[in-house]
Design an enzyme around this catalytic site. Structure first.
Site, mmCIF file in Angstrom:
data_model
loop_
_atom_site.group_PDB
_atom_site.id
_atom_site.type_symbol
_atom_site.label_atom_id
_atom_site.label_comp_id
_atom_site.label_asym_id
_atom_site.label_seq_id
_atom_site.Cartn_x
_atom_site.Cartn_y
_atom_site.Cartn_z
ATOM 1 N N LYS A 1 0.452 2.181 -3.125
ATOM 2 C CA LYS A 1 0.717 2.862 -1.863
ATOM 3 C C LYS A 1 1.561 1.978 -0.960
ATOM 4 C CE LYS A 1 -1.145 3.136 2.190
ATOM 5 N NZ LYS A 1 0.049 3.424 2.986
ATOM 6 N N GLY B 1 -2.267 -7.019 4.240
ATOM 7 C CA GLY B 1 -2.132 -6.417 5.564
ATOM 8 C C GLY B 1 -2.981 -7.155 6.575
ATOM 9 N N SER B 2 -3.498 -6.418 7.548
ATOM 10 C CA SER B 2 -4.227 -7.066 8.630
ATOM 11 C C SER B 2 -5.625 -7.477 8.174
ATOM 12 C CB SER B 2 -4.327 -6.105 9.817
ATOM 13 O OG SER B 2 -5.010 -4.940 9.429
ATOM 14 N N VAL C 1 -8.209 -4.503 8.678
ATOM 15 C CA VAL C 1 -8.284 -3.498 7.609
ATOM 16 C C VAL C 1 -8.781 -4.140 6.318
ATOM 17 C CG1 VAL C 1 -6.972 -1.831 6.217
ATOM 18 C CG2 VAL C 1 -6.516 -2.031 8.660
ATOM 19 N N GLU D 1 -4.746 -10.374 0.810
ATOM 20 C CA GLU D 1 -3.808 -11.286 1.477
ATOM 21 C C GLU D 1 -3.718 -10.794 2.915
ATOM 22 O OE1 GLU D 1 -2.711 -13.931 0.282
ATOM 23 O OE2 GLU D 1 -2.750 -13.655 -1.887
ATOM 24 N N CYS E 1 3.201 -13.118 7.445
ATOM 25 C CA CYS E 1 1.856 -13.709 7.484
ATOM 26 C C CYS E 1 1.922 -15.231 7.424
ATOM 27 C CB CYS E 1 0.988 -13.143 6.365
ATOM 28 S SG CYS E 1 1.792 -13.149 4.773
ATOM 29 N N GLU F 1 -2.749 -13.328 15.749
ATOM 30 C CA GLU F 1 -1.557 -13.111 14.927
ATOM 31 C C GLU F 1 -0.712 -12.046 15.647
ATOM 32 O OE1 GLU F 1 -1.686 -10.983 11.104
ATOM 33 O OE2 GLU F 1 -0.417 -12.568 10.316
#
Ligand code: NAP
Ligand code: MG
Length: 455
Positions: A155, A208-209, A212, A230, A264, A357
């Site tokens: 996705k 992602g974050s 999440v 990650e 990141c 972040e």
């Protein structure tokens, strides 16, 4: 009625395409097809699987300029970066194409029989990709997963689906069966959630974050589903008084403003030894003011726009009236989601400017007293992805590298990503490792078989 999503060029705010969003039912059907395709894919002879991955790599190479232009259009990446990103997909595919023939098990001596250990593929792997590096991050999941004999549903982020859709076309043209590698553009809350909850998806790879990522990990716990995460970072760039200050200052903007800070690994906290703080700031100012921000399709551009209107609003919210801005570069007025490279001097490491972040072109500079102070400040965060250390003292470089709680350290450099070395975070920056040999272990399950030979 089928829902569609307008894909927007963040440099112009123009709609460049419209993508149909995959539904939950369609996701389930895709997962079922991937599960059905798994036995045949894992049975493909290692040399043949390797050949298919090499052909996929060659197809990416032949399409490199097109893929790069698509990313400039969809994600606002500079053309130079976008070419590197497409090249990274090719290289990652070539690297893991060497794996099928080398993924061997072990034979461990045991009394009374023979003991064999196999590295088995998992089945269907679900890869969830963010918008910041759509191409490389997708390939860090799908390439080792496919090489190890898994089938993949992927996705892309809703904001940046175009290159993932193109990569699937190239894979299929290269001969990888359609059900073995499927790209499903859609919402995280719909498609991504089905990867987490569907029992036939045996592993989720998420980038992602951290927020999440925690939800994904909690969701996967229900089925003890394997997960690689990650997540975010607030990475320290530690500059000691004995460093080559000119070099450290010249490299600092690239370390944080590359991809407009939407990285990141961005070194978004510069920690500078007090005795050289003023000198470092003097050197940093022209380097920051010199960053060329503008049309990402122009070869000379060093920094493009932010990804979206909403994301720019989030980044901007960190600079209210009276924010401690030391200096700020220039950015175009608009249209486009522009934001200037900005240097701030917050009061301490727990100030949101130094702790959150922000994922934009804002860097916090903070002074430290000595080595112990630098290590304590670098570690005073929930994150632990990467860090840089600038010093001429080899002993110090190694001491500090060992003491900083982060997965990827660089000395006198900001380089964190090489496809043949492991990449990933400590603490809340993630779980597991991508790239290099370590990633293969993350896409296989160890099976042990004992055979009684005593009759
Ligand atoms: P995000 O919400 O974590 O999204 C990352 C991916 O996960 C997207 O494909 C997203 O899909 C999907 N997703 C979202 N919610 C999901 C859920 N409940 N279940 C399954 N999948 C889900 O990141 P974002 O909103 O794009 O960015 C927010 C912040 O995350 C950034 O400002 C930055 O701080 C951080 N971030 C970090 C990285 C990194 O490389 N570590 C990358 C991106 C963002 P959709 O977006 O299509 O809904
Ligand atoms: Mg989100």
């Amino acid at each position: 009625m089928t829902a569609t999503f307008d894909v927007i060029n963040p440099a112009t705010e123009q709609v460049v395409d419209s993508v149909r969003l995959v539904t939950a039912e369609e996701t389930d059907a895709a997962i079922a097809r991937a599960a059905k395709a798994f036995p045949a894919w894992r049975a493909v002879a290692p040399g043949d699987r390797a050949r298919l991955l090499r052909r996929f790599a060659d197809a990416v190479d032949a399409d490199l300029e097109n893929l790069a232009r698509l990313e400039v259009l969809n994600a606002g990446h500079t053309i130079g970066n976008a070419r590197w990103e497409a090249g990274n997909v090719r290289d990652v595919l070539h690297y893991y194409a060497a794996a099928p023939e080398r993924l061997t098990g072990r034979q461990i001596p045991v009394p009374g029989g023979v003991d064999l250990t196999f590295a088995e593929p998992l089945g269907v792997v679900g890869v969830i990709v963010p918008w910041n590096f759509p191409m490389p991050i997708a390939s860090w999941g799908f390439a080792p997963a496919l090489a190890a004999g898994n089938t993949v549903v992927l996705k892309p982020a809703e904001l940046t689906p175009l290159t993932a859709v193109r990569l699937a076309e190239l894979a299929h043209q290269a001969g990888i069966p359609e059900d073995v590698f499927q790209v499903l553009p859609g919402k995280g809350s719909v498609v991504g959630q089905r990867f987490v909850t569907h029992p036939l998806v045996r592993k989720v790879v998420f980038t992602g974050s951290t927020e999440v990522g925690k939800q994904i990990m909690a969701g996967c716990a229900d089925q003890v589903k394997r997960v690689t995460l990650e997540l975010g970072g607030k990475n320290a760039n530690i500059v000691f008084a004995d460093a080559d200050l000119e070099k450290a200052a010249a490299a600092a903007p690239y370390g944080v403003f590359d991809n407009a800070g939407q990285d990141c690994c961005a070194r978004s906290r510069i920690l500078v030894q007090k005795s050289v703080y003023d000198r470092f700031m003097e050197l940093l100012e022209p380097a920051v003011l010199g960053v060329v921000v503008g049309d990402p399709g122009d070869e000379k551009t060093e920094m493009g726009p932010l990804i979206s209107h909403g994301h720019r609003a989030k980044v901007r919210s960190y600079l209210p009236e009276g924010a401690p801005i030391a200096f700020q570069g220039k950015a175009p007025d608009g249209p486009g989601y522009w934001f200037p490279p900005t240097v701030v001097t917050p009061s301490g490491v727990r100030d949101p400017l130094a702790a959150d972040e922000i994922f934009g072109p804002i860097v916090a500079v903070l002074p430290f007293a000595d080595e112990a102070d630098a290590i304590a400040m670098a570690n005073d965060t929930d994150y632990g992805l990467s860090a840089s250390i600038w010093t001429r003292d080899v002993g110090r470089a190694l001491r500090v590298s060992r003491a900083v709680e982060a997965g990827n350290l660089s000395v006198n450099s900001h380089s964190s990503v090489r496809y043949w070395t492991p990449f990933g975070g400590f603490k809340q920056s993630g779980l597991g490792r991508e790239l290099g040999p370590d990633a293969l272990a993350a896409f296989t399950e160890t099976k042990n078989v004992f055979i009684d030979t005593e009759g």
